[in-house]
Write a protein that holds these residues in place. Structure first.
Motif, PDB file in Angstrom:
ATOM      1  N   ILE A  50      44.251 119.547  72.285  1.00 23.80           N
ATOM      2  CA  ILE A  50      43.449 119.648  70.724  1.00 23.80           C
ATOM      3  C   ILE A  50      41.713 119.910  70.788  1.00 23.80           C
ATOM      4  O   ILE A  50      41.205 120.039  71.572  1.00 23.80           O
ATOM      5  CB  ILE A  50      43.964 118.862  69.817  1.00 23.80           C
ATOM      6  N   PHE A  51      41.676 121.373  70.676  1.00 23.51           N
ATOM      7  CA  PHE A  51      40.406 121.166  69.754  1.00 23.51           C
ATOM      8  C   PHE A  51      39.584 120.898  68.991  1.00 23.51           C
ATOM      9  O   PHE A  51      40.196 121.538  67.618  1.00 23.51           O
ATOM     10  CB  PHE A  51      39.862 122.642  70.463  1.00 23.51           C
ATOM     11  N   ALA A  52      38.679 120.242  68.716  1.00 24.20           N
ATOM     12  CA  ALA A  52      38.096 120.044  67.820  1.00 24.20           C
ATOM     13  C   ALA A  52      36.381 120.294  67.694  1.00 24.20           C
ATOM     14  O   ALA A  52      36.048 119.512  68.406  1.00 24.20           O
ATOM     15  CB  ALA A  52      38.740 118.539  66.594  1.00 24.20           C
ATOM     16  N   ASP A  55      31.400 116.687  59.385  1.00 21.85           N
ATOM     17  CA  ASP A  55      31.640 116.968  58.401  1.00 21.85           C
ATOM     18  C   ASP A  55      33.232 117.103  57.641  1.00 21.85           C
ATOM     19  O   ASP A  55      33.769 116.933  57.706  1.00 21.85           O
ATOM     20  CB  ASP A  55      30.911 117.071  56.575  1.00 21.85           C
ATOM     21  N   SER A  56      33.467 118.151  58.622  1.00 25.25           N
ATOM     22  CA  SER A  56      34.151 119.282  58.592  1.00 25.25           C
ATOM     23  C   SER A  56      35.193 118.764  59.232  1.00 25.25           C
ATOM     24  O   SER A  56      36.774 118.526  59.507  1.00 25.25           O
ATOM     25  CB  SER A  56      34.439 120.492  58.467  1.00 25.25           C
ATOM     26  N   CYS A  57      35.410 117.358  59.495  1.00 22.38           N
ATOM     27  CA  CYS A  57      36.596 116.714  60.700  1.00 22.38           C
ATOM     28  C   CYS A  57      36.794 115.313  60.352  1.00 22.38           C
ATOM     29  O   CYS A  57      36.175 114.407  61.791  1.00 22.38           O
ATOM     30  CB  CYS A  57      36.333 117.185  61.705  1.00 22.38           C
ATOM     31  N   PRO A  58      37.052 114.748  59.281  1.00 21.48           N
ATOM     32  CA  PRO A  58      37.238 113.223  59.007  1.00 21.48           C
ATOM     33  C   PRO A  58      38.013 112.316  60.074  1.00 21.48           C
ATOM     34  O   PRO A  58      39.430 113.045  59.749  1.00 21.48           O
ATOM     35  CB  PRO A  58      37.736 112.718  58.133  1.00 21.48           C
ATOM     36  N   PRO A  59      37.229 111.459  60.837  1.00 23.32           N
ATOM     37  CA  PRO A  59      38.279 110.666  61.379  1.00 23.32           C
ATOM     38  C   PRO A  59      39.715 110.716  60.801  1.00 23.32           C
ATOM     39  O   PRO A  59      40.416 110.546  61.830  1.00 23.32           O
ATOM     40  CB  PRO A  59      37.533 110.222  61.937  1.00 23.32           C
ATOM     41  N   HIS A  60      39.537 109.977  59.876  1.00 23.67           N
ATOM     42  CA  HIS A  60      40.842 109.208  59.529  1.00 23.67           C
ATOM     43  C   HIS A  60      42.374 110.402  59.345  1.00 23.67           C
ATOM     44  O   HIS A  60      42.995 110.124  59.653  1.00 23.67           O
ATOM     45  CB  HIS A  60      40.283 108.237  57.985  1.00 23.67           C
ATOM     46  N   ILE A  61      41.759 111.675  58.769  1.00 25.33           N
ATOM     47  CA  ILE A  61      42.518 112.956  59.075  1.00 25.33           C
ATOM     48  C   ILE A  61      43.087 112.945  60.538  1.00 25.33           C
ATOM     49  O   ILE A  61      44.498 113.348  60.687  1.00 25.33           O
ATOM     50  CB  ILE A  61      42.111 113.591  58.032  1.00 25.33           C
ATOM     51  N   PHE A  62      41.919 113.279  60.659  1.00 25.32           N
ATOM     52  CA  PHE A  62      42.159 114.049  62.307  1.00 25.32           C
ATOM     53  C   PHE A  62      42.994 113.099  63.298  1.00 25.32           C
ATOM     54  O   PHE A  62      43.829 113.475  64.087  1.00 25.32           O
ATOM     55  CB  PHE A  62      40.915 114.092  63.228  1.00 25.32           C
ATOM     56  N   ARG A 120      43.368 129.151  77.745  1.00 19.94           N
ATOM     57  CA  ARG A 120      44.524 128.789  78.062  1.00 19.94           C
ATOM     58  C   ARG A 120      44.613 128.037  76.296  1.00 19.94           C
ATOM     59  O   ARG A 120      43.820 128.785  75.523  1.00 19.94           O
ATOM     60  CB  ARG A 120      43.664 126.853  77.899  1.00 19.94           C
ATOM     61  N   ASP A 121      46.217 127.802  75.971  1.00 18.05           N
ATOM     62  CA  ASP A 121      46.762 128.086  74.625  1.00 18.05           C
ATOM     63  C   ASP A 121      45.684 126.885  73.616  1.00 18.05           C
ATOM     64  O   ASP A 121      46.961 125.161  74.505  1.00 18.05           O
ATOM     65  CB  ASP A 121      48.176 127.210  74.896  1.00 18.05           C
ATOM     66  N   MET A 122      45.383 126.445  72.784  1.00 18.91           N
ATOM     67  CA  MET A 122      45.430 125.047  72.562  1.00 18.91           C
ATOM     68  C   MET A 122      45.290 124.695  70.725  1.00 18.91           C
ATOM     69  O   MET A 122      44.736 126.146  70.060  1.00 18.91           O
ATOM     70  CB  MET A 122      43.123 125.637  72.828  1.00 18.91           C
ATOM     71  N   ILE A 123      45.189 124.096  69.956  1.00 18.74           N
ATOM     72  CA  ILE A 123      45.452 123.946  68.202  1.00 18.74           C
ATOM     73  C   ILE A 123      44.666 123.579  68.470  1.00 18.74           C
ATOM     74  O   ILE A 123      43.400 122.750  68.911  1.00 18.74           O
ATOM     75  CB  ILE A 123      46.162 122.474  68.513  1.00 18.74           C
ATOM     76  N   LEU A 124      43.270 124.586  67.187  1.00 17.82           N
ATOM     77  CA  LEU A 124      42.392 123.838  67.090  1.00 17.82           C
ATOM     78  C   LEU A 124      42.245 123.811  65.286  1.00 17.82           C
ATOM     79  O   LEU A 124      42.818 124.232  64.497  1.00 17.82           O
ATOM     80  CB  LEU A 124      41.608 125.923  67.075  1.00 17.82           C
ATOM     81  N   TRP A 125      41.364 122.488  65.171  1.00 17.26           N
ATOM     82  CA  TRP A 125      41.497 121.728  64.247  1.00 17.26           C
ATOM     83  C   TRP A 125      40.288 123.360  62.763  1.00 17.26           C
ATOM     84  O   TRP A 125      39.346 124.143  63.463  1.00 17.26           O
ATOM     85  CB  TRP A 125      40.179 121.091  64.305  1.00 17.26           C
ATOM     86  N   ASN A 126      40.661 123.058  62.132  1.00 16.02           N
ATOM     87  CA  ASN A 126      39.875 123.803  61.150  1.00 16.02           C
ATOM     88  C   ASN A 126      38.684 123.914  60.196  1.00 16.02           C
ATOM     89  O   ASN A 126      38.240 124.011  59.303  1.00 16.02           O
ATOM     90  CB  ASN A 126      41.026 124.402  59.761  1.00 16.02           C
TER      91      ASN A 126
END
Ligand code: 13P
Ligand code: SF4
Length: 339
Positions: free
Chosen positions: A170-172, A114-121, A187-193
């Motif tokens: 990007i890691f989510a 639930d912490s990663c809504p697809p439309h925002i991602f 590795r350098d990764m952009i993390l979803w919160n």
């Protein structure tokens, strides 16, 4: 004609069996009835380690997310009864579009998914068009359509290492697992919160006190835990890896930082060892996932009897969402991950 998807959506927002006014006869031997229904309907029960112990005991296969996905691919049963949470049953459906997949309680969700809504991602991803998207399997089917490769806590390191060097990632959706992987792989990764409500509330102070009280105990933790908890761990792994560690390690006491359901299999596998659930930052002694624990023996029985509630997905979601799971299973097979 009634649209099956609309009916299912309506059902999902209700307490299905309460709504249908179905009570389970308390004198019924549910274990016996469930075993009968399995045979009658050629059904398989797949259960996650976080399920109630009585559900684990009637399951045909108990595993972590990777093992459950692998089993969902290989089963020849006609109906898959998924004793777990919604994203797990969705994964089983994507891997078996022609089969019926039921989940005893459709409201068994997941705070991490639930912490990663697809439309925002989708918008977030647009900012990094050259990046590869790796998503933890604990996400919705729709998010999987926006993902290049899926991973679980068992294979995450191999999956990250399969992305060519120099390619951005990007890691989510789990920031804790993401940070753990960044540290492990460099590795350098952009993390979803995002985070799991169960694994982010372990108490550093209470765990430290337990470790002082049990100096010979091993402290083991799931990588969804926060970094300051993981720093204290003798071993970090998926639920299956934690279970195997307790079987193979010579220690006789383990402090376990993950959902408490896993203790059932640990105790069965090593009856002479002691397992202490790591305490959370609240008044409870152990950590239960309220979503996983929505499933009960009664709901399991009813879901098999009435073949409801069923997981129904759009064809587009199945075709597009499955690609990242297939990719994960291919990489896992090459890396030698077995059920
Ligand atoms: P694994 O069992 O794959 O380690 O996942 C843990 C979890 O949080 C499942 O919801
Ligand atoms: Fe989701 Fe956490 Fe529950 Fe697993 S334990 S289902 S990640 S909320």
């Amino acid at each position: 004609m009634v649209d099956e998807q609309i009916v299912n959506k309506a059902i999902s927002s209700l307490d299905l069996y309460g709504f249908l006014n179905i009570d389970v006869d308390p004198t019924l031997d549910l274990v016996e009835e469930i075993q009968k229904l399995k045979k009658e309907k050629n059904a398989i029960i797949l259960a996650h380690y976080y399920q109630e112990s009585e559900i684990q005991d009637v399951a045909d296969y108990i595993g972590d997310s990777l093992g459950l996905a692998q089993k969902a691919v290989s089963t020849d049963a006609e109906m898959i009864v998924f004793a777990g949470v919604h994203f797990m049953a969705e994964t089983a459906k994507m891997l078996n579009p022609g089969k019926k997949v039921v989940l005893p309680d459709l409201k068994a969700g997941c705070s991490l998914a639930d912490s990663c809504p697809p439309h925002i991602f989708r918008k977030f991803k647009e900012k990094y068009p050259d990046h590869v998207v790796v998503s933890y399997i604990n996400c919705t089917a729709e998010l999987k359509t926006l993902t290049d490769i899926c991973c679980t806590s068992s294979n995450a390191e191999s999956i990250i290492n399969s992305v060519p060097e120099g390619k951005g990632i990007i890691f989510a959706p789990d920031k804790n697992l993401g940070a753990f992987l960044q540290k492990k792989t460099g590795r350098d990764m952009i993390l979803w919160n995002g985070a799991c409500m169960v694994h982010e509330i372990f108490s550093h102070e209470k765990i430290t006190k337990l470790m002082i009280r049990h100096p010979n105990a091993k402290f083991i933790a799931h990588p969804e835990c926060e970094a300051h908890i993981l720093e204290k761990a003798h071993f970090i792994g998926s639920t299956t890896q934690l279970l195997k560690y307790t079987q193979n390690d010579s220690a006789d006491t383990f402090i376990v930082a993950t959902e408490s359901g896993i203790l059932h299999q640990m105790e069965l596998a090593s009856p002479n060892k002691t397992f202490i659930p790591a305490p959370p930052n609240n008044q409870c002694a152990c950590n239960d996932c309220p979503h996983m624990k929505r499933n009960t023996m009664e709901k399991l029985y009813l879901s098999m009897k009435y073949e409801l509630p069923e997981i129904i997905l759009d064809d587009y979601v199945i075709t597009e969402g499955r690609k990242c799971i297939d990719r994960m299973l291919e990489i896992s097979a090459k890396a030698g991950f077995k059920m």
